[in-house]
Design a protein around this motif. Sequence first.
Motif, PDB file in Angstrom:
ATOM      1  N   UNK A  97      57.594  -6.200  34.130  1.00  0.00           N
ATOM      2  CA  UNK A  97      57.693  -7.338  35.032  1.00  0.00           C
ATOM      3  C   UNK A  97      59.010  -8.052  34.763  1.00  0.00           C
ATOM      4  N   UNK A  98      59.702  -8.424  35.818  1.00  0.00           N
ATOM      5  CA  UNK A  98      61.024  -9.023  35.627  1.00  0.00           C
ATOM      6  C   UNK A  98      60.934 -10.425  35.033  1.00  0.00           C
ATOM      7  N   UNK A  99      60.090 -11.290  35.588  1.00  0.00           N
ATOM      8  CA  UNK A  99      59.928 -12.645  35.038  1.00  0.00           C
ATOM      9  C   UNK A  99      61.272 -13.319  34.784  1.00  0.00           C
ATOM     10  N   UNK A 100      62.133 -13.293  35.777  1.00  0.00           N
ATOM     11  CA  UNK A 100      63.444 -13.920  35.639  1.00  0.00           C
ATOM     12  C   UNK A 100      64.522 -13.006  35.116  1.00  0.00           C
ATOM     13  N   UNK A 101      64.159 -11.774  34.711  1.00  0.00           N
ATOM     14  CA  UNK A 101      65.160 -10.821  34.234  1.00  0.00           C
ATOM     15  C   UNK A 101      65.849 -10.161  35.425  1.00  0.00           C
ATOM     16  N   UNK A 102      66.931  -9.444  35.136  1.00  0.00           N
ATOM     17  CA  UNK A 102      67.650  -8.715  36.180  1.00  0.00           C
ATOM     18  C   UNK A 102      67.843  -7.275  35.733  1.00  0.00           C
ATOM     19  N   UNK A 103      67.545  -6.361  36.624  1.00  0.00           N
ATOM     20  CA  UNK A 103      67.587  -4.922  36.359  1.00  0.00           C
ATOM     21  C   UNK A 103      68.891  -4.350  36.919  1.00  0.00           C
ATOM     22  N   UNK A 104      69.582  -3.549  36.085  1.00  0.00           N
ATOM     23  CA  UNK A 104      70.835  -2.924  36.519  1.00  0.00           C
ATOM     24  C   UNK A 104      70.752  -1.411  36.323  1.00  0.00           C
ATOM     25  N   UNK A 105      71.371  -0.689  37.236  1.00  0.00           N
ATOM     26  CA  UNK A 105      71.566   0.756  37.073  1.00  0.00           C
ATOM     27  C   UNK A 105      72.929   1.094  37.662  1.00  0.00           C
ATOM     28  N   UNK A 129      94.041   3.002  35.066  1.00  0.00           N
ATOM     29  CA  UNK A 129      95.435   3.407  35.213  1.00  0.00           C
ATOM     30  C   UNK A 129      95.806   3.444  36.689  1.00  0.00           C
ATOM     31  N   UNK A 130      96.985   2.943  37.008  1.00  0.00           N
ATOM     32  CA  UNK A 130      97.492   2.900  38.384  1.00  0.00           C
ATOM     33  C   UNK A 130      96.607   2.066  39.309  1.00  0.00           C
ATOM     34  N   UNK A 131      95.774   1.219  38.684  1.00  0.00           N
ATOM     35  CA  UNK A 131      94.911   0.325  39.449  1.00  0.00           C
ATOM     36  C   UNK A 131      94.042   1.085  40.461  1.00  0.00           C
ATOM     37  N   UNK A 132      93.573   2.274  40.063  1.00  0.00           N
ATOM     38  CA  UNK A 132      92.722   3.092  40.935  1.00  0.00           C
ATOM     39  C   UNK A 132      91.513   3.577  40.141  1.00  0.00           C
ATOM     40  N   UNK A 133      90.403   3.805  40.841  1.00  0.00           N
ATOM     41  CA  UNK A 133      89.221   4.363  40.198  1.00  0.00           C
ATOM     42  C   UNK A 133      89.441   5.824  39.858  1.00  0.00           C
ATOM     43  N   UNK A 134      88.988   6.212  38.674  1.00  0.00           N
ATOM     44  CA  UNK A 134      89.056   7.626  38.304  1.00  0.00           C
ATOM     45  C   UNK A 134      87.804   8.374  38.750  1.00  0.00           C
ATOM     46  N   UNK A 135      86.751   7.640  39.063  1.00  0.00           N
ATOM     47  CA  UNK A 135      85.506   8.252  39.520  1.00  0.00           C
ATOM     48  C   UNK A 135      84.793   7.264  40.427  1.00  0.00           C
ATOM     49  N   UNK A 136      83.876   7.773  41.232  1.00  0.00           N
ATOM     50  CA  UNK A 136      83.099   6.906  42.108  1.00  0.00           C
ATOM     51  C   UNK A 136      82.364   5.859  41.274  1.00  0.00           C
ATOM     52  N   UNK A 137      82.290   4.666  41.779  1.00  0.00           N
ATOM     53  CA  UNK A 137      81.621   3.574  41.079  1.00  0.00           C
ATOM     54  C   UNK A 137      80.464   3.074  41.938  1.00  0.00           C
ATOM     55  N   UNK A 138      79.266   3.177  41.405  1.00  0.00           N
ATOM     56  CA  UNK A 138      78.079   2.711  42.123  1.00  0.00           C
ATOM     57  C   UNK A 138      77.231   1.887  41.168  1.00  0.00           C
ATOM     58  N   UNK A 139      76.770   0.750  41.639  1.00  0.00           N
ATOM     59  CA  UNK A 139      76.035  -0.180  40.791  1.00  0.00           C
ATOM     60  C   UNK A 139      74.994  -0.898  41.648  1.00  0.00           C
ATOM     61  N   UNK A 140      73.764  -0.978  41.144  1.00  0.00           N
ATOM     62  CA  UNK A 140      72.737  -1.748  41.842  1.00  0.00           C
ATOM     63  C   UNK A 140      72.134  -2.770  40.890  1.00  0.00           C
ATOM     64  N   UNK A 141      71.617  -3.833  41.479  1.00  0.00           N
ATOM     65  CA  UNK A 141      70.974  -4.896  40.707  1.00  0.00           C
ATOM     66  C   UNK A 141      69.699  -5.307  41.429  1.00  0.00           C
ATOM     67  N   UNK A 142      68.642  -5.515  40.650  1.00  0.00           N
ATOM     68  CA  UNK A 142      67.364  -5.940  41.210  1.00  0.00           C
ATOM     69  C   UNK A 142      66.865  -7.117  40.393  1.00  0.00           C
ATOM     70  N   UNK A 143      66.507  -8.182  41.064  1.00  0.00           N
ATOM     71  CA  UNK A 143      66.051  -9.391  40.375  1.00  0.00           C
ATOM     72  C   UNK A 143      66.906 -10.572  40.762  1.00  0.00           C
ATOM     73  N   UNK A 144      66.338 -11.752  40.627  1.00  0.00           N
ATOM     74  CA  UNK A 144      67.037 -12.965  41.048  1.00  0.00           C
ATOM     75  C   UNK A 144      68.030 -13.424  40.005  1.00  0.00           C
TER      76      UNK A 144
END
Length: 720
Positions: free
Chosen positions: A648-656, A705-720
Amino acid sequence: MNKDMAQEVIEILTSNIDTLWVIDCAILVFIMQAGFMCMETGLSRHKNSINVALKNAADFGVSVVIFWIFGFGLMFGTSYNGFFGTDLFFFKTDKAEYMTYFVFQAMFVATAATIISGAVAERMKFNGYLIMTVLATGIIYPIVGHWAWSSSYLSKYEAVDQLLAITGTVKTTGWLSDLGFVDFAGSTIVHSVGGWIALAAVIILGPRIGKYSEANKGKFTGSSFPLAVLGTLILWFGWFGFNGGSNGAMDEAVPLILINTFLAAAFGLLTGLGISYLRFKKPDPFYIILGPLAGLVAITAGCNSMTSVTSIFVGIIGAIVAIIVNEILNKFEIDDVVGAVPVHLAAGVWGTLAVGLFSDLSILDTGLDRFSQIKIQLIGIISIGAFTFISSFIILSLFNKFYPLRVSPVQEELGLNIAEHNAVSIEHDLITILDKQSESGDLKIRGPQDPFTAGGVIGLYYNKLMSKLETSEDEKNKWRERISKEVKLAVKVQENFLPKRNLKNYPVHGINIAAREVSGDFFSFYPHNDSIYFIIADVAGKGIHAGMVMAKASTLFEVLAQSKVDPDEMVFHMNNDLSNTKTAGMFVTSIVGEYSLITDEIRWVNAGHQPAILRDGQGKYNQFESLAPPLGVIKQKDKSVYNIQKTKLNGSRFYAFTDGLSESLNDKGDEIGIEGSIDIIEQNYNKDTNKQLDSITKTVISSGQNQKLSDDLTLISIGK
């Protein structure tokens, strides 16, 4: 006319009456095929009804042809040490009695085949089912039938001399009949054999997607219980031929057979009705269908050798056994759509054992005492069950490795009517026509109409309206605009049945930044009223191929999330579907889960992905690792490989997040890893999650380096 001539005439007339009786009974057994079709179609969902009906028609044709080619010979030909027949293949004869017997037995083999159909409904490929029918009716059923019934080819018509002329030998008895095993009309030989094969098949196939999900309790009901009840009554009617014809003659034994059949079914029905009142406080339609069928199966083995009172008891216990086994199967998530295993296997085993327990030994005429008869009945039950289940399970498992017997998750969700048979849907076609109408405004367009379906009736009235509008030229232009607006509104109303991607009421956020033109990363959310499903995934690979795999995985998620499938089952099916797809060695790491708005609980499965991160209200972080394999690496047999984690989150935040974050570089040029990812998440923490994700992305890009991503960046967050 002398006495000998009169006796000869009587014998001829008697023989003709017996032949006519068996033929009539064979016709009654054939009608049972329609009963199976109605019952199975009614207990299956509407989107699979055509597939179920076609299977019941096709398996009859296949089983009869296979039985004629070599099944009858294996079952009734010259015996090889009592195990199987060795001749009478491509059966032919000019003897009316033999022809009659073949027709009657062909009806039996078709019954054994169609028992399996209902159990595997809604998820098995049509071609795979036909292959299984060949296995059941061409090999397994004839062999076990030879063990117990091969002598009946002689005893029914006392044709030893004629059979000698065909086979050249007297040995026709199987090893079980030599021991004294009795199964009058096939509680075991027909019904349990079909049930054992059905059990092997449903274990290999697995349950329908979402059948045992918490969110789907009570939703996997049949399309038409009235049709299923009609099928049950047709089966009941045909069973009089099933049992009565097994006597082989119209004599004084037939009335007892018929009344025992009738009473066992009637009391089986009352038992199902009574148990449904005890359990649910109301009559449950499935139990009312299960009860009489289980009673019929149970009495089939001993209907000629028991009293009417005993047959009532056998029918009652048969119904109870079937209902108990049905609940056991559900407990272990073994999905039998129509209850074929409880009815035909479980009640069949009970009925065969009841022969030894309750039958009149003088009628059985085996020369065995009560205890010995019970022992032989058990030997028959165990030997036939072991041979049937083990052989069918091994053969089907091996075949399944080379030719998957189950349809894909997408096809299953779409429905086998369309996926397997390209059948049209009136409702789907009508919406397409309405959409086309709204775009063009052309009043000449007509929709599909059918007075027997809801969508077809709507199409009928819609077409009438369009025709009236066309007849009035003066009114056409005025009505064109109005109708076009109405049609557009209808389309919008139809669209409202689908869940929207408006996530304002859900505490979920995600971001995906592709390093190249095509990303192998993706995330998605699928909302329901009280919960939301989510996925984050990373395809091992780059470029177009990774994009295609990503699209496949994303589609699977959408289909399964729509059906509210539990996360562990969802990942299981996604894995197996991807493992069957040629992906050039690519696999998918993923986290799939569900967040409940009601309980504030989040449940997820990690399939080879980076650990999920949980930040509590005090800023402390917990990592949730997983040892489960990625999706698509190897086909799994059990969904337990993918364990659900929940909190249960109960104010926590979930990241993946994907490795685009953990493998990003710091100022020193080193990968930041999981701990560094947590530091970035904390450094950019914001009550506004969208702003936090945006800040994290900018931080990662600015440090690269070179201000560019070296790999795809994906991030999700769940919770208030």
